[in-house]
Design a protein around this motif. Sequence first.
Motif, mmCIF file in Angstrom:
data_model
loop_
_atom_site.group_PDB
_atom_site.id
_atom_site.type_symbol
_atom_site.label_atom_id
_atom_site.label_comp_id
_atom_site.label_asym_id
_atom_site.label_seq_id
_atom_site.Cartn_x
_atom_site.Cartn_y
_atom_site.Cartn_z
ATOM 1 N N CYS A 70 -7.147 4.218 -2.338
ATOM 2 C CA CYS A 70 -5.825 4.791 -2.093
ATOM 3 C C CYS A 70 -6.048 6.251 -1.697
ATOM 4 O O CYS A 70 -7.187 6.668 -1.468
ATOM 5 C CB CYS A 70 -4.959 4.672 -3.347
ATOM 6 S SG CYS A 70 -3.240 5.229 -3.121
ATOM 7 N N GLY A 71 -4.969 7.013 -1.616
ATOM 8 C CA GLY A 71 -5.098 8.434 -1.290
ATOM 9 C C GLY A 71 -5.735 9.217 -2.434
ATOM 10 O O GLY A 71 -5.749 8.780 -3.582
ATOM 11 N N HIS A 112 -1.629 0.013 4.900
ATOM 12 C CA HIS A 112 -2.347 0.294 3.653
ATOM 13 C C HIS A 112 -1.506 -0.225 2.493
ATOM 14 O O HIS A 112 -0.360 0.164 2.312
ATOM 15 C CB HIS A 112 -2.587 1.802 3.520
ATOM 16 C CG HIS A 112 -3.001 2.225 2.137
ATOM 17 N ND1 HIS A 112 -4.256 1.989 1.637
ATOM 18 C CD2 HIS A 112 -2.314 2.850 1.145
ATOM 19 C CE1 HIS A 112 -4.328 2.470 0.395
ATOM 20 N NE2 HIS A 112 -3.164 2.999 0.075
ATOM 21 N N CYS A 127 -1.751 -0.943 -1.745
ATOM 22 C CA CYS A 127 -2.614 -0.529 -2.845
ATOM 23 C C CYS A 127 -1.905 -0.698 -4.177
ATOM 24 O O CYS A 127 -0.779 -1.168 -4.249
ATOM 25 C CB CYS A 127 -2.974 0.936 -2.652
ATOM 26 S SG CYS A 127 -1.496 1.975 -2.710
#
Length: 343
Positions: free
Chosen positions: A314-315, A213, A215
């Motif tokens: 994203c988170g 991931h 970002c």
Amino acid sequence: MFETAIAGSLPKPAWLAETQKLWPQWKAQGEELRQAKADATLLWIKAQEDAGLDIVGDGEQSRQHFVHGFLEQVEGIDFEHKVKMGIRDNRYDAMVPQVVAPLRLRGRVHAFEAQLARAHTKRKLKFTLPGPMTIVDTVADRFYGGDAQGKVRMAMAFAELLNQEALALQADGVDIIQFDEPAFNVYMKDAADWGVQALERAAQGLTCTTAVHICYGYGIQANNDWKQKLGDEWRQYELVFPALARSSIGQVSLECYHSHVPPDLMKLLEGKDVMVGVIDVASDVVETPEQVADTIGKALQFVPGNRLFPCTNCGLAPMRREVALAKLQALGAGAALARERYR
Ligand SMILES: [Zn+2]
């Protein structure tokens, strides 16, 4: 087609930890805290399933922060004497622990929450770990020389530890192991020179799906200010995607919705699964299913349908809980709509 997943983190309920913070304080201790983390994990698994997501995760409910949660189980790190350090190329200051001795895992890091999640969902389970380069950017080096070469050696040492935990998570029944490397979008040359190599070391020997991931960070003010300075076209991915396309990593994420990333950069990931960010984490405005389906349609020009995984940019950790929940629902509903539209 269009299997949905979140990037990784979700907000912690107010009874578990402080809300809307990146390094929240826990609200309980000892056995009570352990139980509260378990309760929050189950709650979010249910919410992801109810939203129709195909791949679920633990929402990182058991770790205070996505990097330091791992480091807490590593020997050779001094957590007692944290120091202030500018991280992500001095984008913001954080209180970080110091590496002071050879690095070794004390034991399992995430067995409790991974096994709990595995026991309570039949869906595909994704588990996230910080990537080696991002770890190196979130600790102070007092052992490896503190220079550029020391950084690479330290990253490789962390990669070995990550690999140990990743292999154990695979044995726990995790289907996808994702390494989070926001630092790849900050130090693009280093990422291509040695970051991807360290990542492959962390993923060595895994037979489950592997993912990375990358970002532009959580929706916090420092990141929003930084993004303002990046201009009309964000081409950071362009420098690291070719190295990732040649790597053994299976899935790669990118921010799409509301970002200035030229969507044709996705073409650089030919042969990989692409996790396309269709949910903005820097805004509380909840996407409509139509907007999500439109973003999927745009990505379809560059990524084949069977390789396209709609995801959050994203988170969601620093968001309000009800907003995050609504965004999960938008992700699930938008992908369902896209499956009808683009079948
Ligand atoms: Zn992220």
